[in-house]
Write an enzyme that holds these catalytic residues in place. Structure first.
Site, PDB file in Angstrom:
ATOM      1  N   ARG A  15     -14.900   6.897  45.934  1.00  0.00           N
ATOM      2  CA  ARG A  15     -14.039   7.693  45.050  1.00  0.00           C
ATOM      3  C   ARG A  15     -14.812   8.841  44.408  1.00  0.00           C
ATOM      4  O   ARG A  15     -16.032   8.837  44.353  1.00  0.00           O
ATOM      5  CB  ARG A  15     -13.476   6.802  43.920  1.00  0.00           C
ATOM      6  N   LYS A  75     -17.429   5.065  38.398  1.00  0.00           N
ATOM      7  CA  LYS A  75     -18.065   3.803  38.034  1.00  0.00           C
ATOM      8  C   LYS A  75     -19.137   4.024  36.968  1.00  0.00           C
ATOM      9  O   LYS A  75     -19.619   5.134  36.746  1.00  0.00           O
ATOM     10  CB  LYS A  75     -18.701   3.154  39.268  1.00  0.00           C
ATOM     11  N   TYR A  94     -15.333   4.332  33.906  1.00  0.00           N
ATOM     12  CA  TYR A  94     -15.281   2.871  33.715  1.00  0.00           C
ATOM     13  C   TYR A  94     -16.653   2.420  33.261  1.00  0.00           C
ATOM     14  O   TYR A  94     -17.672   2.853  33.813  1.00  0.00           O
ATOM     15  CB  TYR A  94     -14.939   2.158  35.029  1.00  0.00           C
ATOM     16  N   HIS A  96     -17.170  -1.225  31.466  1.00  0.00           N
ATOM     17  CA  HIS A  96     -17.247  -2.699  31.505  1.00  0.00           C
ATOM     18  C   HIS A  96     -18.535  -3.204  30.846  1.00  0.00           C
ATOM     19  O   HIS A  96     -19.292  -3.994  31.418  1.00  0.00           O
ATOM     20  CB  HIS A  96     -17.150  -3.200  32.951  1.00  0.00           C
ATOM     21  N   GLU A 118     -11.339   1.776  30.835  1.00  0.00           N
ATOM     22  CA  GLU A 118     -10.595   0.509  30.764  1.00  0.00           C
ATOM     23  C   GLU A 118     -10.124   0.158  29.358  1.00  0.00           C
ATOM     24  O   GLU A 118      -9.286  -0.730  29.196  1.00  0.00           O
ATOM     25  CB  GLU A 118     -11.438  -0.645  31.347  1.00  0.00           C
ATOM     26  N   ASP A 270     -15.737  -7.632  37.586  1.00  0.00           N
ATOM     27  CA  ASP A 270     -16.310  -6.511  36.815  1.00  0.00           C
ATOM     28  C   ASP A 270     -16.460  -6.871  35.335  1.00  0.00           C
ATOM     29  O   ASP A 270     -17.236  -6.249  34.619  1.00  0.00           O
ATOM     30  CB  ASP A 270     -15.477  -5.226  36.999  1.00  0.00           C
TER      31      ASP A 270
HETATM   32  N1  NAD Z   1     -12.906  -5.783  41.261  1.00  0.00           N
HETATM   33  C1  NAD Z   1     -12.327  -4.603  41.179  1.00  0.00           C
HETATM   34  O1  NAD Z   1     -12.561  -3.705  41.984  1.00  0.00           O
HETATM   35  C2  NAD Z   1     -11.337  -4.335  40.085  1.00  0.00           C
HETATM   36  C3  NAD Z   1     -10.473  -3.231  40.139  1.00  0.00           C
HETATM   37  C4  NAD Z   1      -9.540  -3.054  39.115  1.00  0.00           C
HETATM   38  C5  NAD Z   1      -9.481  -3.964  38.051  1.00  0.00           C
HETATM   39  N2  NAD Z   1     -10.356  -5.001  38.012  1.00  0.00           N
HETATM   40  C6  NAD Z   1     -10.366  -6.004  36.954  1.00  0.00           C
HETATM   41  O2  NAD Z   1      -9.323  -6.948  37.150  1.00  0.00           O
HETATM   42  C7  NAD Z   1      -9.164  -7.672  35.928  1.00  0.00           C
HETATM   43  C8  NAD Z   1      -7.678  -7.830  35.624  1.00  0.00           C
HETATM   44  O3  NAD Z   1      -7.154  -6.563  35.240  1.00  0.00           O
HETATM   45  P1  NAD Z   1      -5.590  -6.352  34.978  1.00  0.00           P
HETATM   46  O4  NAD Z   1      -5.386  -4.892  34.794  1.00  0.00           O
HETATM   47  O5  NAD Z   1      -4.804  -7.080  35.982  1.00  0.00           O
HETATM   48  O6  NAD Z   1      -5.427  -7.062  33.554  1.00  0.00           O
HETATM   49  P2  NAD Z   1      -4.065  -7.370  32.794  1.00  0.00           P
HETATM   50  O7  NAD Z   1      -4.385  -7.325  31.344  1.00  0.00           O
HETATM   51  O8  NAD Z   1      -2.941  -6.544  33.298  1.00  0.00           O
HETATM   52  O9  NAD Z   1      -3.779  -8.892  33.217  1.00  0.00           O
HETATM   53  C9  NAD Z   1      -4.637  -9.930  32.849  1.00  0.00           C
HETATM   54  C10 NAD Z   1      -3.819 -11.198  32.730  1.00  0.00           C
HETATM   55  O10 NAD Z   1      -4.709 -12.269  32.451  1.00  0.00           O
HETATM   56  C11 NAD Z   1      -4.006 -13.177  31.639  1.00  0.00           C
HETATM   57  N3  NAD Z   1      -4.926 -14.122  31.017  1.00  0.00           N
HETATM   58  C12 NAD Z   1      -5.789 -13.910  29.986  1.00  0.00           C
HETATM   59  N4  NAD Z   1      -6.465 -15.049  29.724  1.00  0.00           N
HETATM   60  C13 NAD Z   1      -6.018 -15.978  30.625  1.00  0.00           C
HETATM   61  C14 NAD Z   1      -6.343 -17.330  30.863  1.00  0.00           C
HETATM   62  N5  NAD Z   1      -7.250 -17.982  30.111  1.00  0.00           N
HETATM   63  N6  NAD Z   1      -5.705 -17.985  31.855  1.00  0.00           N
HETATM   64  C15 NAD Z   1      -4.785 -17.355  32.618  1.00  0.00           C
HETATM   65  N7  NAD Z   1      -4.440 -16.063  32.445  1.00  0.00           N
HETATM   66  C16 NAD Z   1      -5.047 -15.388  31.449  1.00  0.00           C
HETATM   67  C17 NAD Z   1      -3.275 -12.274  30.660  1.00  0.00           C
HETATM   68  O11 NAD Z   1      -2.216 -12.955  29.998  1.00  0.00           O
HETATM   69  C18 NAD Z   1      -2.791 -11.175  31.581  1.00  0.00           C
HETATM   70  O12 NAD Z   1      -1.493 -11.415  32.079  1.00  0.00           O
HETATM   71  C19 NAD Z   1      -9.952  -6.863  34.883  1.00  0.00           C
HETATM   72  O13 NAD Z   1     -11.215  -7.468  34.663  1.00  0.00           O
HETATM   73  C20 NAD Z   1     -10.138  -5.527  35.545  1.00  0.00           C
HETATM   74  O14 NAD Z   1     -11.233  -4.794  35.049  1.00  0.00           O
HETATM   75  C21 NAD Z   1     -11.284  -5.194  39.009  1.00  0.00           C
END
Ligand code: NAD
Length: 361
Positions: A15, A75, A94, A96, A118, A270
């Site tokens: 990206r 990133k 981002y 984190h 974020e 992340d």
């Molecule tokens: N790996 C990657 O490339 C990448 C890319 C984008 C986002 N992410 C990451 O993905 C993760 C999720 O992001 P999102 O935008 O979907 O978040 P979000 O806030 O939209 O959703 C997170 C969900 O987790 C739930 N939750 C919180 N604690 C919980 C628990 N103990 N048990 C069950 N559910 C629980 C919340 O209620 C919520 O619905 C973040 O860490 C984000 O940074 C990673």
């Protein structure tokens, strides 16, 4: 204001933080854009396009950092980028930081004004700069899982959609937010059996209504988690507690009950990951086996689809970059509450409440 765009250097990253179109708009407002050569190449944007938009192309990342007041990235800066940051510089990307103490310390030492994508909030209270990448990672998680479930890729040889007369594969998604809901959409589309768990009843209600019984929704109690995880062919971790390290929702004893060759994709890696047996991997070596289960934990999944991700990210960040250019950093941080929530560090202090807790002051 001079805005600097370095080429991303995280493994497998494709990206870039700005498109030629956004460059044109920002430059029309009187700002300057300095971009490292070939920064947009992997996302399908050439130097010629940036030049035509009015940007200045420079040969090295160092020249970008040396000339800009604001660094716009995708990133978080990696160790080799720490020394390039100038004292007092602004950084919008981002970050984190809850899962990255070394970077946090560097930003404090260098008095960086660091705004994390974020943590920026919209007026409605969501996270507009996290959302598009979470949606992409969510959608990708199922196709990645399907790939590694194939026998030749080390998996159990399960076809997620099954065929008539055989059972479909089971996808268990923990977290029903942006990434979880989009994983659910693709898994349902593939014809898998889908179970989604969350602690937020509203999120589960929404999926229940949207899929009219095609998806099983469960509260994320330890009993429900245990039962669902042990039956999963593909387990997707999609949990977030904003600003904090991800809670370890799935323990190693649960993973030990999964069938050999099952696959885990922990999107939340992340923020440290929500599955106890997870550690970060990279696009170069995306999976490892533990308890005979394949673990995928790449923290920059959207880089797999650099063009789509760049367009989606630039679309989301553009109004914020334009606001910064029009009003200047200090005024924006005073006037726009949602934007200022993204502020993690300023003048050698951790200003975001969660960061202040982690890094002290
Ligand atoms: N790996 C990657 O490339 C990448 C890319 C984008 C986002 N992410 C990451 O993905 C993760 C999720 O992001 P999102 O935008 O979907 O978040 P979000 O806030 O939209 O959703 C997170 C969900 O987790 C739930 N939750 C919180 N604690 C919980 C628990 N103990 N048990 C069950 N559910 C629980 C919340 O209620 C919520 O619905 C973040 O860490 C984000 O940074 C990673």
């Amino acid at each position: 204001m001079i805005i600097g765009i370095p080429k991303e250097i995280k493994t497998g990253e494709t990206r870039v933080s700005i498109t030629p179109d956004t460059c044109r708009q920002v430059i029309a407002l009187g700002s300057e854009i300095v971009i490292e050569k070939r920064a947009g190449e992997k996302a399908g944007f050439s130097d010629t396009e940036y030049k035509k938009a009015g940007a200045r192309i420079v040969s090295t990342a160092q020249k970008v950092y040396d000339s800009a007041a604001l660094i716009l990235k995708v990133k978080e800066p990696l160790e080799e980028e720490f020394t390039r940051l100038k004292d007092g510089q602004a950084l919008f990307t981002y970050l984190h930081l809850a899962a990255n103490r070394n970077l946090g310390k560097c930003l404090l030492q260098k008095n960086i004004l660091a705004i994390a994508y974020e943590n920026v909030e919209s007026r409605e209270g969501g996270f507009p700069l996290l959302k598009p990448m979470s949606q992409i990672a969510g959608r990708l998680s199922v196709q990645i899982g399907a790939h590694f479930l194939q026998s030749q890729n080390g998996g159990a040889g399960v076809l997620l959609g099954g065929i008539p007369g055989t059972r479909a594969g089971r996808v268990v998604i923990v977290g029903a937010g942006n990434s979880g809901a989009h994983a659910c959409r693709i898994a349902v589309g593939m014809g898998a059996e889908v179970i989604v768990l969350d602690i937020d009843e509203k999120k589960l209600n929404y999926l229940d209504e949207r899929y009219e019984g095609k998806v099983v929704t469960l509260m994320a109690t330890s009993g429900n988690l245990q039962e669902a995880v042990s039956s999963a062919d593909l387990l997707i971790g999609a949990v977030l507690v904003p600003g904090a390290k991800a809670p370890r929702v799935v323990g190693k004893e649960m993973i030990a009950t999964m069938r050999p060759g099952s696959v885990i994709v922990d999107i939340a890696v992340d923020q440290g990951g929500c599955i106890e047996t997870i550690h970060p991997t990279s696009h170069r070596q995306p999976v490892y086996k533990k308890s005979k289960v394949l673990h995928y934990a790449v923290p920059n999944m959207p880089a797999l689809v650099g063009r789509t991700s760049t367009l989606a990210l630039a679309q989301a960040t553009e109004p914020y970059v334009i606001e910064l250019v029009k009003k200047g950093l200090s005024k924006v941080m005073e006037e726009d509450e949602g934007f200022s929530r993204g502020l993690n560090m300023r003048d050698g202090r951790a200003v975001h409440p969660q960061m202040a807790r982690i890094f002290g002051n």
